[in-house]
Design a protein around this motif. Structure first.
Motif, short mmCIF file in Angstrom:
data_model
loop_
_atom_site.label_atom_id
_atom_site.label_comp_id
_atom_site.label_asym_id
_atom_site.label_seq_id
_atom_site.Cartn_x
_atom_site.Cartn_y
_atom_site.Cartn_z
N SER A 45 0.82 -1.44 0.10
CA SER A 45 0.13 0.33 -0.11
C SER A 45 0.84 1.26 0.06
O SER A 45 0.28 2.41 0.09
N GLY A 46 2.15 1.21 -0.08
CA GLY A 46 3.09 2.33 -0.23
C GLY A 46 3.57 2.78 1.21
O GLY A 46 4.16 3.78 1.49
N LYS A 47 3.22 2.14 2.33
CA LYS A 47 3.80 2.68 3.54
C LYS A 47 5.02 2.33 3.64
O LYS A 47 5.52 1.13 3.49
N LYS A 48 6.13 3.11 4.35
CA LYS A 48 7.28 2.80 4.54
C LYS A 48 7.52 2.17 6.09
O LYS A 48 6.68 2.44 7.08
N VAL A 49 8.46 1.18 6.25
CA VAL A 49 8.37 0.26 7.40
C VAL A 49 9.98 -0.19 7.40
O VAL A 49 10.56 -0.42 6.39
N THR A 50 10.23 -0.23 8.55
CA THR A 50 11.53 -0.88 8.71
C THR A 50 11.38 -1.91 10.10
O THR A 50 10.81 -1.58 10.90
N ASN A 51 11.93 -3.12 10.01
CA ASN A 51 12.05 -3.99 11.37
C ASN A 51 13.42 -3.98 11.76
O ASN A 51 14.19 -4.07 10.99
N GLU A 56 6.74 4.61 8.85
CA GLU A 56 6.67 5.95 8.11
C GLU A 56 7.95 6.75 8.67
O GLU A 56 9.00 6.54 8.48
N GLY A 57 7.39 8.15 9.35
CA GLY A 57 8.28 8.97 9.92
C GLY A 57 9.50 8.57 10.74
O GLY A 57 10.61 8.70 10.75
N VAL A 58 8.92 7.58 11.84
CA VAL A 58 9.93 6.85 12.72
C VAL A 58 11.06 6.05 12.04
O VAL A 58 12.15 6.03 12.20
N ALA A 59 10.63 5.28 10.94
CA ALA A 59 11.46 4.52 10.37
C ALA A 59 12.56 5.22 9.52
O ALA A 59 13.56 4.76 9.39
N GLU A 60 11.89 5.97 8.78
CA GLU A 60 12.88 7.12 7.99
C GLU A 60 13.93 7.43 8.70
O GLU A 60 15.17 7.79 8.49
N LYS A 61 13.35 8.31 9.98
CA LYS A 61 14.70 8.91 10.89
C LYS A 61 15.70 7.99 11.31
O LYS A 61 16.65 8.33 11.59
N THR A 62 14.95 6.61 11.59
CA THR A 62 15.93 5.94 12.20
C THR A 62 16.80 5.32 11.41
O THR A 62 18.18 5.20 11.51
N ILE A 63 16.76 5.08 10.24
CA ILE A 63 17.54 4.54 9.21
C ILE A 63 18.58 5.46 8.81
O ILE A 63 19.54 5.34 8.29
N THR A 64 18.22 6.65 8.82
CA THR A 64 18.93 7.90 8.43
C THR A 64 20.23 8.05 9.43
O THR A 64 21.41 8.35 9.02
N TYR A 65 19.79 8.04 10.78
CA TYR A 65 20.78 8.51 11.92
C TYR A 65 21.44 6.94 12.63
O TYR A 65 22.34 7.34 13.49
N VAL A 66 21.18 5.85 12.48
CA VAL A 66 21.80 4.90 13.34
C VAL A 66 22.46 3.72 12.50
O VAL A 66 22.13 3.46 11.19
N LYS A 67 23.40 3.00 13.04
CA LYS A 67 24.32 2.04 12.47
C LYS A 67 24.13 0.99 13.46
O LYS A 67 23.91 1.11 14.72
N LYS A 68 24.66 -0.26 12.88
CA LYS A 68 24.74 -1.50 13.85
C LYS A 68 25.54 -1.14 15.11
O LYS A 68 26.69 -0.44 14.92
N GLY A 69 25.01 -1.52 16.13
CA GLY A 69 25.89 -1.18 17.48
C GLY A 69 25.48 0.07 18.20
O GLY A 69 25.76 0.27 19.25
N LYS A 122 8.33 5.84 19.41
CA LYS A 122 9.42 7.06 19.23
C LYS A 122 10.69 6.24 19.53
O LYS A 122 10.82 5.05 20.09
N VAL A 123 11.77 6.68 18.73
CA VAL A 123 13.14 5.90 18.87
C VAL A 123 13.90 7.36 19.34
O VAL A 123 14.07 8.32 18.54
N THR A 124 14.65 7.00 20.62
CA THR A 124 15.78 7.90 20.69
C THR A 124 17.04 7.49 20.59
O THR A 124 17.49 6.45 20.87
N PHE A 125 18.01 8.08 20.06
CA PHE A 125 19.20 7.93 19.67
C PHE A 125 20.09 8.23 20.63
O PHE A 125 20.51 9.23 21.14
N LEU A 126 20.73 7.33 21.58
CA LEU A 126 21.38 7.70 23.02
C LEU A 126 22.84 7.73 22.63
O LEU A 126 23.48 8.44 23.17
N SER A 127 23.54 6.91 21.85
CA SER A 127 24.90 7.06 21.47
C SER A 127 25.00 6.48 20.21
O SER A 127 24.27 5.47 19.52
#
Length: 113
Positions: free
Chosen positions: A22-28, A55-68, A99-104
């Motif tokens: 249906s076009g919704k953005k998602v990440t697991n 959606e927005g939570v998924a987009e922001k998370t993949i932009t700013y986080v890496k493994k670890g 909500k996802v908070t980037f702690l380190s």
């Protein structure tokens, strides 16, 4: 009734953004959350918690986080059944993140060294 979950742990693998039919953005993602007590061998075990981000939570998370990276995740627990084949169903329990908070970030630590 109340269904709310808050976890803090490290990202197990790189997240990938997908789109549903249906076009919704998602990440697991999977987050490793250490237990607060030691096992019989004197080591801390970890639980690997599956999370779904939309959606927005998924987009922001993949932009700013890496493994670890260390993440804080707030959301609700959801269960669903997946039909794997004609005779086998699997129950999946996950956190759907609000909500996802980037702690380190491992990346920022490596840049400092």
């Amino acid at each position: 009734m109340l269904n709310q979950a808050v976890i803090v742990g490290r990202l197990v693998r790189e997240p990938e953004l997908r789109k549903t039919e249906s076009g919704k953005k998602v990440t697991n993602i999977t987050v490793a959350v250490p237990r607060s007590y030691k096992n019989a061998n004197g080591e801390y075990d970890a639980d690997f918690i599956h999370c779904t981000l939309w959606e927005g939570v998924a987009e922001k998370t993949i932009t700013y986080v890496k493994k670890g990276d260390l993440l804080g995740i707030r959301g609700h627990i959801q269960s669903r059944t997946i039909q794997l084949d004609e005779d086998y169903k699997r129950n999946v329990v996950e956190i759907v993140a609000d909500k996802v908070t980037f702690l380190s970030s491992k990346r920022s630590q490596e840049e400092k060294e």
